[in-house]
Design a protein around this motif. Structure first.
Motif, PDB file in Angstrom:
ATOM      1  N   MET A  33       0.895  -1.240   0.072  1.00  0.00           N
ATOM      2  CA  MET A  33      -0.146   0.043  -0.016  1.00  0.00           C
ATOM      3  C   MET A  33       0.856   1.189  -0.018  1.00  0.00           C
ATOM      4  N   PRO A  34       0.607   2.386  -0.826  1.00  0.00           N
ATOM      5  CA  PRO A  34       1.280   3.324  -0.955  1.00  0.00           C
ATOM      6  C   PRO A  34       1.349   4.189   0.188  1.00  0.00           C
ATOM      7  N   ASP A  35       2.358   4.949   0.519  1.00  0.00           N
ATOM      8  CA  ASP A  35       2.338   5.620   1.847  1.00  0.00           C
ATOM      9  C   ASP A  35       1.353   6.731   1.914  1.00  0.00           C
ATOM     10  N   ILE A  36       1.074   7.358   3.203  1.00  0.00           N
ATOM     11  CA  ILE A  36       0.004   8.437   3.264  1.00  0.00           C
ATOM     12  C   ILE A  36       0.305   9.682   2.546  1.00  0.00           C
ATOM     13  N   GLU A  37       1.381  10.072   2.172  1.00  0.00           N
ATOM     14  CA  GLU A  37       1.567  11.252   1.485  1.00  0.00           C
ATOM     15  C   GLU A  37       1.291  10.938   0.147  1.00  0.00           C
ATOM     16  N   THR A  38       1.801   9.805  -0.615  1.00  0.00           N
ATOM     17  CA  THR A  38       1.374   9.480  -1.850  1.00  0.00           C
ATOM     18  C   THR A  38      -0.278   9.387  -1.836  1.00  0.00           C
ATOM     19  N   ARG A  39      -0.737   8.746  -1.003  1.00  0.00           N
ATOM     20  CA  ARG A  39      -2.352   8.705  -1.180  1.00  0.00           C
ATOM     21  C   ARG A  39      -2.962   9.881  -1.067  1.00  0.00           C
ATOM     22  N   LEU A  40      -2.443  10.812  -0.119  1.00  0.00           N
ATOM     23  CA  LEU A  40      -2.942  12.285  -0.044  1.00  0.00           C
ATOM     24  C   LEU A  40      -3.047  13.066  -1.163  1.00  0.00           C
ATOM     25  N   ARG A  41      -1.847  13.072  -2.000  1.00  0.00           N
ATOM     26  CA  ARG A  41      -1.414  13.504  -3.182  1.00  0.00           C
ATOM     27  C   ARG A  41      -2.371  13.083  -4.278  1.00  0.00           C
ATOM     28  N   ALA A  42      -2.677  11.851  -4.268  1.00  0.00           N
ATOM     29  CA  ALA A  42      -3.617  11.488  -5.438  1.00  0.00           C
ATOM     30  C   ALA A  42      -5.249  11.814  -5.016  1.00  0.00           C
ATOM     31  N   ILE A  43      -5.463  11.904  -3.919  1.00  0.00           N
ATOM     32  CA  ILE A  43      -6.489  12.518  -3.323  1.00  0.00           C
ATOM     33  C   ILE A  43      -6.940  13.737  -3.852  1.00  0.00           C
ATOM     34  N   GLU A  44      -5.848  14.650  -3.407  1.00  0.00           N
ATOM     35  CA  GLU A  44      -5.872  16.016  -3.937  1.00  0.00           C
ATOM     36  C   GLU A  44      -5.882  16.343  -5.606  1.00  0.00           C
ATOM     37  N   ASP A  45      -5.191  15.486  -6.203  1.00  0.00           N
ATOM     38  CA  ASP A  45      -4.903  15.542  -7.501  1.00  0.00           C
ATOM     39  C   ASP A  45      -6.534  15.447  -8.048  1.00  0.00           C
ATOM     40  N   ARG A  46      -7.052  14.149  -7.750  1.00  0.00           N
ATOM     41  CA  ARG A  46      -8.518  13.868  -8.117  1.00  0.00           C
ATOM     42  C   ARG A  46      -9.357  15.350  -7.922  1.00  0.00           C
ATOM     43  N   LEU A  47      -9.246  15.830  -6.577  1.00  0.00           N
ATOM     44  CA  LEU A  47     -10.242  16.938  -6.423  1.00  0.00           C
ATOM     45  C   LEU A  47      -9.872  18.222  -7.137  1.00  0.00           C
ATOM     46  N   GLU A  48      -8.557  18.336  -7.280  1.00  0.00           N
ATOM     47  CA  GLU A  48      -8.273  19.397  -8.322  1.00  0.00           C
ATOM     48  C   GLU A  48      -8.602  19.287  -9.541  1.00  0.00           C
ATOM     49  N   ILE A  49      -8.632  18.140 -10.009  1.00  0.00           N
ATOM     50  CA  ILE A  49      -9.018  17.719 -11.584  1.00  0.00           C
ATOM     51  C   ILE A  49     -10.441  17.840 -11.687  1.00  0.00           C
TER      52      ILE A  49
END
Length: 171
Positions: free
Chosen positions: A1-17
């Protein structure tokens, strides 16, 4: 499982998009050329099919100021987009979505909805499939290319829609 920072960035990317794509209808319906100029890359492309399109964020932004588009806005133009499918691959993303264009229906019979008034309603003028190709920049996600094809029974729109599901075909 990816670390929390990688997961958070993925969530932030999706929200921005998601916010970027969801902002298209209000910008198109209000003639907000400044929004379009800001969210397309300087060399961005819009391909609306049928030979209609533009190259470069300045030219793309200018499309909403054209007399025909301004007349459509004055007539009650309403872009309505469906929930987008977002695929992120590093610093690029592909977004697939539906777009409906609604217009007031001036010749329809008036219809009353309790507590909501009387209207002649709207009609769906057109429905299309969008493919948005995005890139991550220092200023956030930007549109590199947008392709729109009408859902009129022809193959190009279905091809765009199938592209969103490619990862499932390999499974």
């Amino acid at each position: 499982m990816p670390d929390i920072e990688t997961r958070l960035r993925a969530i932030e990317d999706r929200l921005e998009i998601l916010n970027l794509i969801a902002s298209h209808p209000p910008s198109a319906d209000s003639g907000a050329d400044y929004f379009t100029r800001a969210v397309y890359t300087p060399d961005g492309t819009i391909d609306l099919g049928g030979g209609k399109g533009a190259q470069g964020n300045e030219a793309i932004a200018g499309m909403v100021k054209e007399p025909g588009h301004q007349a459509a806005i004055a007539g009650g133009l309403a872009h309505f987009c469906g929930l987008p499918r977002i695929q992120i691959d590093g610093d690029s993303a592909t977004v697939t979505s539906y777009l409906q264009i609604l217009t007031p229906h001036p010749t329809a019979e008036p219809h009353e909805v309790p507590n909501h008034g009387v209207t002649r309603g709207f009609r769906i003028h057109r429905v299309g499939a969008n493919k948005w190709e995005l890139v991550r920049t220092d200023q956030g996600w930007k549109i590199k290319r947008r392709t729109l094809r009408p859902l009129d029974g022809s193959e190009p729109a279905r091809e765009l829609l199938r592209g969103a599901l490619k990862s499932y075909a390999a499974a």
